[in-house]
Design an enzyme around this catalytic site. Structure first.
Site, PDB file in Angstrom:
ATOM      1  N   GLY A  99      53.919 -24.073  35.559  1.00 67.34           N
ATOM      2  CA  GLY A  99      53.770 -23.519  36.904  1.00 67.34           C
ATOM      3  C   GLY A  99      52.894 -22.286  36.908  1.00 67.34           C
ATOM      4  O   GLY A  99      53.187 -21.311  36.209  1.00 67.34           O
TER       5      GLY A  99
ATOM      6  N   HIS B 135      40.109  11.071  49.667  1.00 68.97           N
ATOM      7  CA  HIS B 135      39.265  10.855  48.480  1.00 68.97           C
ATOM      8  C   HIS B 135      39.732  11.767  47.353  1.00 68.97           C
ATOM      9  O   HIS B 135      40.014  12.944  47.598  1.00 68.97           O
ATOM     10  CB  HIS B 135      37.805  11.167  48.818  1.00 68.97           C
ATOM     11  CG  HIS B 135      36.900  11.095  47.630  1.00 68.97           C
ATOM     12  ND1 HIS B 135      36.451   9.899  47.116  1.00 68.97           N
ATOM     13  CD2 HIS B 135      36.371  12.073  46.848  1.00 68.97           C
ATOM     14  CE1 HIS B 135      35.672  10.134  46.080  1.00 68.97           C
ATOM     15  NE2 HIS B 135      35.607  11.448  45.895  1.00 68.97           N
TER      16      HIS B 135
END
Length: 462
Positions: free
Chosen positions: A181, A441
């Site tokens: 899976g 930032h």
């Protein structure tokens, strides 16, 4: 003690315990039935939480092996103490499950331990090893979650052929682990054991990883996972697993058998609806075991509701929580709603993979015209500083209205970054709305802003 309640919740997983708490906040006399001693359901006990603890620990171990020296941090004789790592995981689980018990006490929720079974309309029998109790309520909410699914020809033994539950408790690192899976569970647990020293082979029936997620991200994820050492066989149909004395042979249609030490079966989950006595209420499940509900989560039986994994859709803890809250708020106020386009899905590998809203494949299938904007983490200052530059952010917006339709992120802390876009989708924001919001930032979130700018072909930093 009274055995009559305003609401009885069956199951104390994320859908159940959150619904119980919200109902109590709204003034209801609430009982919650859970067969396991610890509250929190699969997610808290043997799913989301313990797997994230091991993902974090194994990533730190791998960084100490391969990355810290690049930053001038010299590590001496590095050793893996697996039992201590597992102990930290168990301690985390214990703290959180006890926390849920504390919340039940705070909100005066009556807890019953045992297996619940309907005895007719408004009636339940709770059976434990010590007693049998009869309860009644005009409103009963089924939140029994799901159990691991398996494949024909693959017999689970809890030792060498296991589900994710047992894969959280391996007492030693498998030499070779085969994961059947290529979805979130298989990739997360495969990543844990690869980091700790296993050879890991992932077998996926489809020709791609991460079914349901954006195809472009899935391709990039495959490339990154391969570079980390995971081995993949796509389009592999597993037909059986044979156990030998010390090994397992995984049989694949049209391909060579793979010999390994342990097999993790991670092919999804199925609803946990057996032996609830639904037949006494005339409630039928579909061929996969799911319970059908209306827009207010009511089943065919009056006064009986269901949320979470048992009703289908995305099998996610937070989706179950939202449904539980919407259901009980509707019962108390007449209003309750979940926006399924704003439910994020996350894979907690490194880099993380996160998605919310529509994928490109879905938009094309639905013939919805859209614009796409992408931005790579390689051009983000914070990503450079922390040394995690693999991946990108993609934002999809309606070609005419600019309304955000979906977002897909692969990169550092993608699971945290996706929340911003989920909120934007909930408030019907446009890509320009997102692009014009100031982002601090240097932060990873600037990549989300830049991807929104890219929808209009006006990125700044690339």
């Amino acid at each position: 003690m009274s055995t009559n309640f305003d609401l009885i919740v069956i199951g104390a997983g994320p859908g159940g315990y959150v619904a119980a708490i919200r109902a109590a906040q709204l003034g209801m006399n609430v009982a919650c039935i859970e067969k396991e001693p610890a509250l929190g359901g699969t997610c808290l006990r043997v799913g989301c939480i313990p797997s994230k603890a091991l993902l974090e620990s194994s990533e730190l171990y791998e960084e100490a092996q391969h990355s810290l020296s690049k930053r001038g941090i010299e590590v001496g004789d590095l050793k893996l103490n697996l039992s201590k790592m597992l102990g930290q995981k168990d301690e985390t689980v214990s703290t959180l499950t006890q926390g849920v018990a504390g919340l039940f006490k705070k909100n005066k929720i009556t807890r019953y331990q045992g297996h619940a079974r309907f005895n007719g309309p408004g009636k339940l029998t709770v059976t434990s090893s010590e007693e049998e109790v009869s309860l009644s309520s005009p409103q009963i909410l089924i939140a029994t979650g799901s159990v691991a699914a398996t494949l024909p020809g693959v017999e689970l033994d809890g030792d060498r052929v296991v589900t994710s539950t047992e894969a959280l408790t391996f007492e030693k690192v498998p030499e070779h682990l085969v994961v059947i899976g290529g979805g979130a569970i298989g990739l997360e647990m495969g990543t844990v054991w690869r980091r700790l020293g296993s050879k890991v082979t992932v077998l996926e029936y489809l020709d791609r990883l991460l079914p349901g997620m954006d195809g472009e991200l899935a391709k990039l994820a495959l490339k990154i996972y391969k570079s980390q050492g995971l081995e993949f066989h796509l389009g592999a149909k597993v037909t059986g697993v044979t156990q030998n004395k010390k090994t397992c042979d995984v049989e694949i249609e049209g391909a060579e058998t793979i010999r390994c030490n342990r097999v993790l079966v991670a092919v999804g989950r199925k609803p946990n609806t057996e032996n609830l006595g639904l037949d006494t209420l005339g409630i039928e499940t579909d061929k996969r075991g799911f319970i059908s509900v209306d827009e207010h989560y009511q089943t065919k039986a009056e006064g009986v509701y269901a949320v979470g994994d048992v009703i289908g859709g995305a099998m996610l803890a937070h989706k179950a929580e939202e449904e539980g809250i919407a259901c009980v708020e509707y019962l108390a106020t007449g209003y309750g709603h979940v926006n399924y386009d704003a439910i994020p899905a996350i894979v907690y590998t490194s880099p993380e993979v996160a998605s919310v809203g529509k994928t490109e494949e879905q938009l094309k299938e639905q013939k919805i015209e859209y614009r796409s904007g992408t931005f790579p983490f390689a051009a983000n200052g914070r990503a450079r500083a922390i040394g995690h530059t693999a991946g990108m952010v993609k934002i999809l917006a309606d070609a005419k209205t600019d309304r955000i339709l979906g977002a897909h992120i692969i990169g550092p802390h993608a699971g945290d970054l996706i929340a911003e876009v989920a909120v934007a989708i909930e408030f019907h924001a446009s890509s320009e709305d997102l692009a014009r919001c100031c982002h601090a930032h240097p932060t990873l979130a600037e990549a989300v802003k830049e991807a929104a700018l890219a929808v209009d072909k006006r990125t700044i930093h690339i």
